[in-house]
Design an enzyme around this catalytic site. Sequence first.
Site, PDB file in Angstrom:
ATOM      1  N   ILE A  16      -0.611  -3.917 -11.729  1.00  0.00           N
ATOM      2  CA  ILE A  16      -1.176  -2.579 -11.888  1.00  0.00           C
ATOM      3  C   ILE A  16      -2.420  -2.406 -11.009  1.00  0.00           C
ATOM      4  O   ILE A  16      -3.464  -3.028 -11.256  1.00  0.00           O
ATOM      5  CB  ILE A  16      -1.505  -2.288 -13.369  1.00  0.00           C
ATOM      6  CG1 ILE A  16      -0.286  -2.605 -14.241  1.00  0.00           C
ATOM      7  CG2 ILE A  16      -1.962  -0.845 -13.538  1.00  0.00           C
ATOM      8  CD1 ILE A  16       1.006  -1.932 -13.803  1.00  0.00           C
ATOM      9  N   ASP A  59       8.618   9.423  -5.890  1.00  0.00           N
ATOM     10  CA  ASP A  59       9.043  10.212  -4.732  1.00  0.00           C
ATOM     11  C   ASP A  59       7.837  10.754  -3.975  1.00  0.00           C
ATOM     12  O   ASP A  59       7.729  10.616  -2.763  1.00  0.00           O
ATOM     13  CB  ASP A  59       9.887  11.407  -5.201  1.00  0.00           C
ATOM     14  CG  ASP A  59      11.359  11.206  -4.942  1.00  0.00           C
ATOM     15  OD1 ASP A  59      12.150  12.050  -5.399  1.00  0.00           O
ATOM     16  OD2 ASP A  59      11.711  10.223  -4.282  1.00  0.00           O
ATOM     17  N   ILE A  75      -1.801  -9.369  20.595  1.00  0.00           N
ATOM     18  CA  ILE A  75      -2.569  -8.905  21.751  1.00  0.00           C
ATOM     19  C   ILE A  75      -3.960  -9.537  21.773  1.00  0.00           C
ATOM     20  O   ILE A  75      -4.490  -9.881  22.829  1.00  0.00           O
ATOM     21  CB  ILE A  75      -2.656  -7.354  21.740  1.00  0.00           C
ATOM     22  CG1 ILE A  75      -1.269  -6.768  22.050  1.00  0.00           C
ATOM     23  CG2 ILE A  75      -3.687  -6.839  22.734  1.00  0.00           C
ATOM     24  CD1 ILE A  75      -1.183  -5.262  21.902  1.00  0.00           C
ATOM     25  N   GLY A 126      -6.163 -15.539  20.131  1.00  0.00           N
ATOM     26  CA  GLY A 126      -6.963 -16.327  19.193  1.00  0.00           C
ATOM     27  C   GLY A 126      -7.918 -15.449  18.399  1.00  0.00           C
ATOM     28  O   GLY A 126      -8.101 -15.640  17.197  1.00  0.00           O
ATOM     29  N   GLU A 181       5.494   0.700  -4.623  1.00  0.00           N
ATOM     30  CA  GLU A 181       6.047   2.057  -4.726  1.00  0.00           C
ATOM     31  C   GLU A 181       7.445   2.131  -4.165  1.00  0.00           C
ATOM     32  O   GLU A 181       7.844   3.104  -3.527  1.00  0.00           O
ATOM     33  CB  GLU A 181       5.108   3.072  -4.057  1.00  0.00           C
ATOM     34  CG  GLU A 181       3.908   3.309  -4.953  1.00  0.00           C
ATOM     35  CD  GLU A 181       3.153   4.571  -4.665  1.00  0.00           C
ATOM     36  OE1 GLU A 181       3.794   5.629  -4.500  1.00  0.00           O
ATOM     37  OE2 GLU A 181       1.916   4.491  -4.625  1.00  0.00           O
ATOM     38  N   THR A 217      10.382  -0.968  -2.890  1.00  0.00           N
ATOM     39  CA  THR A 217      10.525  -1.903  -1.775  1.00  0.00           C
ATOM     40  C   THR A 217      11.340  -1.244  -0.660  1.00  0.00           C
ATOM     41  O   THR A 217      12.052  -0.252  -0.881  1.00  0.00           O
ATOM     42  CB  THR A 217      11.272  -3.164  -2.212  1.00  0.00           C
ATOM     43  OG1 THR A 217      12.547  -2.762  -2.734  1.00  0.00           O
ATOM     44  CG2 THR A 217      10.498  -3.917  -3.284  1.00  0.00           C
TER      45      THR A 217
END
Lengths: 254, 428
Positions: free
Chosen positions: B201, B284, B381, B384, B407, B409
């Site tokens: 949660i 949704d 990019i 290191g 929300e 997978t």
Amino acid sequence: MSLKVLVGCKRVIDYAVKIRVRPDKLGVVTDGIKHSMNPFDEIAIEEAVRLKEKNIVKEVIAVSCGPTQAQETIRTALAMGADRGIHVEVPAKEMEKLEPLHVSKILAKLAEKEQAELVIVGKQAIDDDTNATAQMTAGILNWPQATFASKIEKKDDFLEVIREIDGGLETIKVKLPAVVSADLRLNEPRYATLPNIMKAKKKKIEKMKPADLGVDTTPHFEVIEVTDPPAREAGIKVEDVDTLLLKLKEVGRI
Amino acid sequence: MASISQLMNTFSRISRPSVYRHKGWISHPQNFIKPCVSSVHYSSVLAELPETHEMLRKTCRDFAEAELQPMAGKFDKEGVFPKQQVKTMGELGLMALVVPEEYGGTGMDYLAYAIAMEEISRGCATAGVIMSVNNSLYMGPLLGFGSDKQKEEWITPFTTGERVGCFALSEPGNGSDAGAASTVGKEDGDSFILNGTKAWITNGYESEAAIVFATTDKAKKHKGISAFIVPKPTKGLSLGKKEDKLGIRGSSTCNLIFEDCEIPLANLLGSHGMGFKIAMMTLDSGRIGIASQAIGIAQAAFDCAIDYAGKRMAFNAPILKLQLIQQKIADMALRIESSRLLTYKAAVLKDEGKAYSKYAAMAKLAASETATFCGHQAIQILGGMGYVSDMPAERHYRDARITEIYEGTSEIQRLVIAANLIKEYQVL
């Protein structure tokens, strides 16, 4: 308090944009480039709104000269707390050649028309850096001016303004009506909160042309060339102060 | 075997552009929002945002750059909830963006929400998720299904940024399988008694209210789940340990443990058995928020990468001159732009009261996979430097990962899209 304040805000290229000179070398590229309100004008609007919140000023009127997009700038001013706006329509091509003298005449006429007793503008615009509009507006209106203001306080019928000058800070008294130009440290402008952005949509923006105010926008001077500053060259490191002085003498600087 | 004319009908129905209305709304249980612009032209949103939305974007960006970006590393390292920043976000109107003004909200639309979420998340992904959970998952169910009294009591105090809410659907035993909720709610006199555990949660620790889903009638399976408003703290509700997460470390995530937790009957949200429907409808619209969060994270990673590539010298030139680096930049930007457009489409469809489920799922799927891609490529990019905490790339990489999970997978999103397509094409 019946004081009305007129605030000038200019739509300029955003300060974070990397400016490029136009191929015709008569200006900089503005097409499709991000524009926003001149930062010093944001400070001016903020100060006007704060004066209204302190009940020193009754109404804040935001003015901008420019093409249709100038309305975005006015809307931002409204979202920061200005009460209404005036858009002086100047087509884009004319806007390139608009001078501080023209803007000063426009602001002066509007100040008279609106019976404003205070005009606040940013000290300079970050595109032309002329630092002339406030001074000229005061001259045309024959009002006192307090430029580079870093603090404004109202006392009875005058303003006590602290100005940032080369030598430090100068405190002056200016009788109202007056023209003030805002400097960097006057205040920190507020974010336009979302509820205020929504409220701004209902505020009025009046449209007019410079001719309606009897102002002729014929340019008085012509830009001959705009170029990039010379590319920065590499420097050299020296070991001590004596060598530094020697090197400076060598290149003729001292 | 469908006839040619039947096939033609099917195809023409799909390829016909949606009818566009300038003003007005069909009243629809999901449409508790007034449009904040008198006409949102879909075509113009592709090219340029309406003025109000552009102003909102500027406010959010200015705030994020000034007050979130400099602190994001600290919130991540110390696992600290950005309390002061959330309060400012409340003052700006960001914690209740789509809530009508009468309940203390900002009264804007979902397009505005998408834009704001992206800018805030670009500054700090933690602030983004806190904002998203409060707006979509906590206020969503209340706006859609709450009574006026419930809205006043549970929405208004949560609009200022001083208090946040949370959403408790997942359990240790079920995430994607939301219908199998094992938390139970039993009516007993003048209260409901909740028993069970909710897991993962967000805002678990700081929230002062939770929307909790519990089975009230086991025989009805997923149609026997109901939604409840649970105040926090409350007797019988305890919190599990704060999870030690890979990313979004400033937001707290924990279990909510209900042991004979009593809540008033008036706290039932909607009616009995409506819980599953409420949860699905809420998720949704929550997808638009998370898609935007993912795009914000992706954009932050991209900004970091292109800036670095322009400065880092190798083989006598900035590495941005190298074609393989340019390919990465182009691919990152392509995916960001595509996900953003899908997200805007989902938002605009929802604002117009049209079916938007499929597009919300597409947006969330595209955006979250974009976020992980961009996070990954940004580190590549930076080389290191991308691997150490001196640069934000590693934090974006870690923050991005969760967007493919919560929300809904990526796998669930694919099922939602497919289910919509099957219905549209009527081929099954």
